[in-house]
Design a protein around this motif. Structure first.
Motif, PDB file in Angstrom:
ATOM      1  N   GLU A   7      19.675 -37.407 -54.454  1.00 19.41           N
ATOM      2  CA  GLU A   7      18.524 -36.817 -55.151  1.00 19.41           C
ATOM      3  C   GLU A   7      18.746 -35.334 -55.404  1.00 19.41           C
ATOM      4  O   GLU A   7      18.481 -34.835 -56.495  1.00 19.41           O
ATOM      5  N   ARG A  76      11.923 -31.043 -49.533  1.00 18.39           N
ATOM      6  CA  ARG A  76      10.939 -32.046 -49.946  1.00 18.39           C
ATOM      7  C   ARG A  76       9.547 -31.563 -49.551  1.00 18.39           C
ATOM      8  O   ARG A  76       9.298 -31.202 -48.410  1.00 18.39           O
ATOM      9  N   ALA A  79       6.646 -37.111 -50.862  1.00 17.97           N
ATOM     10  CA  ALA A  79       7.579 -38.206 -51.141  1.00 17.97           C
ATOM     11  C   ALA A  79       8.177 -38.106 -52.542  1.00 17.97           C
ATOM     12  O   ALA A  79       9.351 -38.402 -52.744  1.00 17.97           O
ATOM     13  N   ASP A  80       7.395 -37.645 -53.507  1.00 13.90           N
ATOM     14  CA  ASP A  80       7.851 -37.590 -54.894  1.00 13.90           C
ATOM     15  C   ASP A  80       7.918 -36.173 -55.457  1.00 13.90           C
ATOM     16  O   ASP A  80       7.945 -35.966 -56.662  1.00 13.90           O
ATOM     17  N   VAL A  81       7.970 -35.159 -54.565  1.00  7.78           N
ATOM     18  CA  VAL A  81       7.970 -33.757 -54.998  1.00  7.78           C
ATOM     19  C   VAL A  81       9.020 -32.972 -54.210  1.00  7.78           C
ATOM     20  O   VAL A  81       9.067 -33.046 -52.979  1.00  7.78           O
ATOM     21  N   ARG A 100       9.010 -33.292 -59.852  1.00 11.13           N
ATOM     22  CA  ARG A 100       8.214 -34.455 -59.452  1.00 11.13           C
ATOM     23  C   ARG A 100       8.839 -35.719 -60.031  1.00 11.13           C
ATOM     24  O   ARG A 100       9.213 -35.751 -61.203  1.00 11.13           O
ATOM     25  N   ALA A 101       8.937 -36.734 -59.206  1.00 13.58           N
ATOM     26  CA  ALA A 101       9.428 -38.038 -59.667  1.00 13.58           C
ATOM     27  C   ALA A 101       8.243 -38.822 -60.219  1.00 13.58           C
ATOM     28  O   ALA A 101       7.212 -38.957 -59.558  1.00 13.58           O
ATOM     29  N   ALA A 102       8.407 -39.312 -61.436  1.00 15.24           N
ATOM     30  CA  ALA A 102       7.371 -40.135 -62.069  1.00 15.24           C
ATOM     31  C   ALA A 102       8.052 -41.062 -63.063  1.00 15.24           C
ATOM     32  O   ALA A 102       8.964 -40.646 -63.778  1.00 15.24           O
ATOM     33  N   TRP A 106      12.957 -37.650 -62.684  1.00 15.25           N
ATOM     34  CA  TRP A 106      12.510 -36.369 -62.170  1.00 15.25           C
ATOM     35  C   TRP A 106      12.213 -35.443 -63.343  1.00 15.25           C
ATOM     36  O   TRP A 106      13.012 -35.342 -64.267  1.00 15.25           O
TER      37      TRP A 106
END
Length: 126
Positions: A7, A76, A79-81, A100-102, A106
């Motif tokens: 990541e 981190r 979880a998604d940022v 941000r993962a969406a 990313w």
């Protein structure tokens, strides 16, 4: 929570892409990397949203000098940022970005550039 190496590598690649003249000259490429709710606090003190930063970057005239990224680190936040910090040698700026993962990718949601002494090391360790 640590950022996994894969990541961190992917986010670094995307951060580096945003420094490339061909990406900075492409509305489509910028649009894909920046989230719709993107905000930037520029090193000049200007505040940008996605639309205004893309317009500013499209007007940019590259000086031909590649940017050198140093002291790259990730942390981190959720979880998604992920928070990214680094230094650009040539402009003597400290940089921070939040990614941000969406929807399986990313995107950058925040960026800040701060003028700095070139000897300053970014304190955020991965």
């Amino acid at each position: 929570m640590q950022v996994e190496a894969a990541e961190a590598s992917l986010i670094r690649e995307q951060e580096e892409r945003l420094l490339q003249p061909d990406v900075r000259a492409s509305e489509a490429a910028l649009g894909a990397l920046l989230a719709d709710d993107f905000v930037e606090f520029g090193s000049s003190g200007t505040v940008y949203d996605k639309r205004s930063i893309i317009a500013a970057l499209l007007r940019e005239v590259p000086d031909g000098e590649p940017c050198t990224m140093r002291d790259f680190a990730t942390r981190r936040l959720a979880a998604d940022v992920v928070l990214v910090t680094y230094r650009i040698v040539e402009s003597r700026t400290l940089r921070s970005s939040i990614w941000r993962a969406a929807d399986g990718r990313w995107q950058m949601i925040f960026h800040q550039g701060t003028p700095s002494d070139p000897a300053v090391v970014v304190p955020c360790a991965s």
